[in-house]
Write a protein that holds these residues in place. Structure first.
Motif, PDB file in Angstrom:
ATOM      1  N   MET A 169       0.837  -1.211   0.000  1.00 19.54           N
ATOM      2  CA  MET A 169       0.000   0.000   0.000  1.00 19.54           C
ATOM      3  C   MET A 169       0.867   1.255   0.000  1.00 19.54           C
ATOM      4  O   MET A 169       0.777   2.073  -0.903  1.00 19.54           O
ATOM      5  N   SER A 226      -0.251   7.620   5.049  1.00 17.39           N
ATOM      6  CA  SER A 226      -1.590   7.743   5.639  1.00 17.39           C
ATOM      7  C   SER A 226      -2.619   8.012   4.538  1.00 17.39           C
ATOM      8  O   SER A 226      -3.723   7.485   4.564  1.00 17.39           O
ATOM      9  N   THR A 282       7.567  -2.022   2.796  1.00 15.47           N
ATOM     10  CA  THR A 282       6.855  -3.277   2.566  1.00 15.47           C
ATOM     11  C   THR A 282       7.470  -4.382   3.426  1.00 15.47           C
ATOM     12  O   THR A 282       8.521  -4.943   3.083  1.00 15.47           O
ATOM     13  N   SER A 283       6.800  -4.682   4.535  1.00 15.90           N
ATOM     14  CA  SER A 283       7.318  -5.683   5.471  1.00 15.90           C
ATOM     15  C   SER A 283       7.402  -7.040   4.774  1.00 15.90           C
ATOM     16  O   SER A 283       6.461  -7.463   4.097  1.00 15.90           O
ATOM     17  N   LYS A 285       7.876   2.214  16.264  1.00 12.31           N
ATOM     18  CA  LYS A 285       7.165   1.762  15.051  1.00 12.31           C
ATOM     19  C   LYS A 285       5.715   1.333  15.338  1.00 12.31           C
ATOM     20  O   LYS A 285       4.875   1.312  14.451  1.00 12.31           O
ATOM     21  N   GLN A 296       2.877   1.642  12.224  1.00 15.66           N
ATOM     22  CA  GLN A 296       2.517   0.561  11.297  1.00 15.66           C
ATOM     23  C   GLN A 296       1.007   0.286  11.346  1.00 15.66           C
ATOM     24  O   GLN A 296       0.389   0.355  12.403  1.00 15.66           O
ATOM     25  N   GLY A 297       0.440   0.033  10.166  1.00 16.57           N
ATOM     26  CA  GLY A 297      -0.991  -0.292  10.109  1.00 16.57           C
ATOM     27  C   GLY A 297      -1.912   0.888  10.348  1.00 16.57           C
ATOM     28  O   GLY A 297      -3.101   0.703  10.609  1.00 16.57           O
ATOM     29  N   GLU A 310      -2.763   9.301  14.929  1.00 20.96           N
ATOM     30  CA  GLU A 310      -3.562  10.479  14.535  1.00 20.96           C
ATOM     31  C   GLU A 310      -4.634  10.071  13.517  1.00 20.96           C
ATOM     32  O   GLU A 310      -5.787  10.515  13.598  1.00 20.96           O
ATOM     33  N   VAL A 311      -4.228   9.229  12.567  1.00 20.97           N
ATOM     34  CA  VAL A 311      -5.173   8.818  11.529  1.00 20.97           C
ATOM     35  C   VAL A 311      -6.287   7.962  12.142  1.00 20.97           C
ATOM     36  O   VAL A 311      -7.476   8.138  11.835  1.00 20.97           O
TER      37      VAL A 311
HETATM   38  C1  LIG Z   1       7.263  -1.310  11.024  1.00 26.35           C
HETATM   39  C2  LIG Z   1       6.424  -0.843   9.883  1.00 26.35           C
HETATM   40  C3  LIG Z   1       5.957  -1.763   8.966  1.00 26.35           C
HETATM   41  C4  LIG Z   1       5.186  -1.329   7.881  1.00 26.35           C
HETATM   42  N1  LIG Z   1       4.777  -2.256   6.960  1.00 26.35           N
HETATM   43  C5  LIG Z   1       4.066  -1.860   5.886  1.00 26.35           C
HETATM   44  C6  LIG Z   1       3.681  -2.803   4.883  1.00 26.35           C
HETATM   45  O1  LIG Z   1       3.966  -4.007   4.986  1.00 26.35           O
HETATM   46  N2  LIG Z   1       3.029  -2.361   3.795  1.00 26.35           N
HETATM   47  C7  LIG Z   1       2.696  -1.046   3.636  1.00 26.35           C
HETATM   48  O2  LIG Z   1       2.067  -0.721   2.628  1.00 26.35           O
HETATM   49  N3  LIG Z   1       3.065  -0.120   4.564  1.00 26.35           N
HETATM   50  C8  LIG Z   1       3.737  -0.493   5.673  1.00 26.35           C
HETATM   51  N4  LIG Z   1       4.114   0.429   6.614  1.00 26.35           N
HETATM   52  C9  LIG Z   1       3.854   1.841   6.364  1.00 26.35           C
HETATM   53  C10 LIG Z   1       2.797   2.455   7.265  1.00 26.35           C
HETATM   54  O3  LIG Z   1       1.518   2.000   6.916  1.00 26.35           O
HETATM   55  C11 LIG Z   1       2.957   3.976   7.107  1.00 26.35           C
HETATM   56  O4  LIG Z   1       4.214   4.336   7.645  1.00 26.35           O
HETATM   57  C12 LIG Z   1       1.863   4.723   7.815  1.00 26.35           C
HETATM   58  O5  LIG Z   1       0.621   4.485   7.193  1.00 26.35           O
HETATM   59  C13 LIG Z   1       2.156   6.230   7.852  1.00 26.35           C
HETATM   60  O6  LIG Z   1       2.483   6.726   6.599  1.00 26.35           O
HETATM   61  P1  LIG Z   1       3.808   7.629   6.381  1.00 26.35           P
HETATM   62  O7  LIG Z   1       4.944   6.902   6.998  1.00 26.35           O
HETATM   63  O8  LIG Z   1       3.877   7.980   4.945  1.00 26.35           O
HETATM   64  O9  LIG Z   1       3.556   8.941   7.243  1.00 26.35           O
HETATM   65  P2  LIG Z   1       2.661  10.179   6.844  1.00 26.35           P
HETATM   66  O10 LIG Z   1       1.360   9.708   6.303  1.00 26.35           O
HETATM   67  O11 LIG Z   1       3.465  11.122   6.011  1.00 26.35           O
HETATM   68  O12 LIG Z   1       2.402  10.832   8.263  1.00 26.35           O
HETATM   69  C14 LIG Z   1       3.357  11.669   8.930  1.00 26.35           C
HETATM   70  C15 LIG Z   1       2.716  12.221  10.195  1.00 26.35           C
HETATM   71  O13 LIG Z   1       1.552  13.008   9.858  1.00 26.35           O
HETATM   72  C16 LIG Z   1       0.400  12.518  10.528  1.00 26.35           C
HETATM   73  N5  LIG Z   1      -0.777  12.601   9.657  1.00 26.35           N
HETATM   74  C17 LIG Z   1      -0.866  12.183   8.358  1.00 26.35           C
HETATM   75  N6  LIG Z   1      -2.108  12.378   7.890  1.00 26.35           N
HETATM   76  C18 LIG Z   1      -2.846  12.908   8.905  1.00 26.35           C
HETATM   77  C19 LIG Z   1      -4.210  13.291   9.043  1.00 26.35           C
HETATM   78  N7  LIG Z   1      -5.073  13.177   8.044  1.00 26.35           N
HETATM   79  N8  LIG Z   1      -4.607  13.785  10.250  1.00 26.35           N
HETATM   80  C20 LIG Z   1      -3.734  13.899  11.289  1.00 26.35           C
HETATM   81  N9  LIG Z   1      -2.420  13.548  11.196  1.00 26.35           N
HETATM   82  C21 LIG Z   1      -1.986  13.053  10.043  1.00 26.35           C
HETATM   83  C22 LIG Z   1       0.706  11.061  10.838  1.00 26.35           C
HETATM   84  O14 LIG Z   1      -0.045  10.593  11.951  1.00 26.35           O
HETATM   85  C23 LIG Z   1       2.200  11.105  11.126  1.00 26.35           C
HETATM   86  O15 LIG Z   1       2.426  11.480  12.462  1.00 26.35           O
HETATM   87  C24 LIG Z   1       4.874   0.045   7.728  1.00 26.35           C
HETATM   88  C25 LIG Z   1       5.328   0.965   8.663  1.00 26.35           C
HETATM   89  C26 LIG Z   1       6.087   0.537   9.725  1.00 26.35           C
HETATM   90  C27 LIG Z   1       6.567   1.558  10.720  1.00 26.35           C
END
Ligand SMILES: Cc1cc2nc3c(=O)[nH]c(=O)nc-3n(C[C@H](O)[C@H](O)[C@H](O)COP(=O)(O)OP(=O)(O)OC[C@H]3O[C@@H](n4cnc5c(N)ncnc54)[C@H](O)[C@@H]3O)c2cc1C
Length: 386
Positions: A134, A141, A166-167, A364, A368-369, A373-374
């Motif tokens: 994703m 997010s 991508t884990s 983390k 993750q997931g 905030e979201v």
């Molecule tokens: C250990 C780990 C494993 C993961 N594994 C996978 C996986 O297998 N596959 C996959 O697809 N992804 C994976 N992820 C990714 C994870 O889903 C994303 O890191 C997460 O959804 C946040 O996206 P971002 O890192 O782009 O942060 P951003 O979306 O850029 O967010 C940055 C900050 O802004 C805040 N923010 C963003 N939007 C809003 C809003 N609308 N309202 C309020 N605050 C907001 C967030 O809460 C965060 O604090 C993994 C992440 C981790 C840490």
């Protein structure tokens, strides 16, 4: 406030306790032969293909799925027990866990019958590792900003772009990926995304490692350069994946893995405090156990709703928010309670070792997931507050 938000006080039925004993006996045998060490979480969550096959042979993967596809038609509450025991033991479930939790249910709902018949039995046997494709650079997010494109051609769908975080992509057999198949429309920015099943051996896919702060390699960047996935690997409605996303989140966010990831430090604390902790430690420990018990009741409740065929997305989000914040803070709380332990105490070294690891990996947990905030945004919407 919505009238639909509820946590029914569901109890695990008696057959779950018999299953729990069975799972514990199996895990004890695995520990005895050296498959994994429950006191070494840094090694405990790694993948182990042979172990996953043995779990499959016991009937503990695809537990709730139809027998026709290799499943076992058992309840979500029974699945809850298996997940809980494996997580508490730090068993190496990484290979099959995502396929069991969410990829299989997606395939059950949206894949063509011949794909279901081909892949689901192999997941149930513990043979396949699935990953979630994703997140992208610039689209975490906000999943609906995804740019990685799938273009229809006479060879199938040609994918170009990249996924990130991508884990397990480095050990995966398949990805369920979210790709852009059309531009968003003026009145619906969620439009234009489609889910696909992608064989990770497809030419044109490159997996590059990204290392955690702990030094572990569990997630990756995945690059697609003219990677072709066949027509029958489209999952669900073309351009309409946003309608499919919500039910997946209820599965992804509500399980005991969302509050048990640092549980081992609580066990290490109990061992270090011994049978007669002082009053301050006993009170602190009691508070943590009471909080854990509450989270557990909430998670069981959500699994009861899944069993009843509901999609408890808001309740699942509440479990993930409260659970991940709790498990993230747990190492700090345990450190406070352990502060007065004598340096030479038995088990102190093992506690310190586990705290160091848990503290480094804990950030983390609330990302993750879906970030805190979201999740709170989803909960607020579910409560009719925004
Ligand atoms: C250990 C780990 C494993 C993961 N594994 C996978 C996986 O297998 N596959 C996959 O697809 N992804 C994976 N992820 C990714 C994870 O889903 C994303 O890191 C997460 O959804 C946040 O996206 P971002 O890192 O782009 O942060 P951003 O979306 O850029 O967010 C940055 C900050 O802004 C805040 N923010 C963003 N939007 C809003 C809003 N609308 N309202 C309020 N605050 C907001 C967030 O809460 C965060 O604090 C993994 C992440 C981790 C840490």
């Amino acid at each position: 406030m919505t009238a639909n938000l509820r946590f029914d006080p569901i109890r695990l039925p008696p057959e779950c306790e018999a299953l729990r004993r069975e799972v514990r006996a199996f895990l004890a045998e695995e520990v005895a032969v050296g498959t994994f060490d429950p006191n070494q979480p840094r090694y405990g969550d790694l993948h182990d293909r042979a172990f996953s096959r043995r779990v499959g042979a016991r009937g503990w993967i695809g537990m709730t799925w139809p027998k026709k596809y290799g499943g076992h038609e058992r309840s979500f509450l029974e699945r809850y027990v298996v997940t809980e025991e494996f997580r508490v033991a730090n068993a190496p479930v990484r290979l099959h866990f995502v396929a069991d939790r969410q990829s299989g249910p997606i395939l059950l709902k949206y894949a063509p019958e011949h794909v279901r018949m081909d892949i689901l039995p192999r997941i149930c046997r513990g043979e396949l590792c699935f990953v979630i494709g994703m997140s992208e650079p610039g689209s975490g997010s906000d999943l609906f900003a995804a740019k990685t494109k799938a273009t229809k051609t006479n060879r199938g769908w040609v994918i170009n772009g990249s996924k990130i975080w991508t884990s397990n992509a480095h050990i995966a057999d398949y990805m369920i990926g979210l790709f852009r198949t059309s531009p968003p429309t003026k009145d619906n920015r969620r439009y234009g995304l489609t889910q696909f099943l992608v064989d990770m051996k497809t030419p044109g896919i490159t997996v590059n490692p990204i290392y955690q702060m702990t030094g572990e390699h569990d997630f990756n960047e995945v690059i697609f350069e003219d990677a072709v996935t066949p027509e029958d690997h489209v999952l669900g409605e073309i351009d309409g994946a946003w309608k499919q996303a919500t039910s997946e989140l209820a599965y992804e966010r509500s399980g005991p893995e969302r509050f048990l990831e640092t549980f081992y430090v609580l066990i290490a604390l109990v061992r270090a405090l011994g049978p007669k902790p002082d009053l301050r430690s006993a009170e602190g420990l009691g508070r943590l156990v009471a909080q854990l018990h509450t989270l557990r009741r909430m998670s069981v409740s959500v699994n009861g709703m899944l069993q009843a065929g509901q999609e408890p997305v808001v309740e699942g989000s509440i479990v993930k928010d409260l659970g991940t914040v709790w498990e993230r803070k747990l190492p700090g709380r345990v450190r406070e309670l352990a502060a007065f332990l004598e340096p030479e105490m038995t088990n102190r070294a093992s506690l310190e070792d586990q705290l160091a690891f848990a503290t480094t990996m804990a950030p983390k947990l609330t990302i993750q997931g879906g970030t805190t905030e979201v999740l709170r945004g989803i909960i607020a919407r579910g409560l009719g507050l925004r």
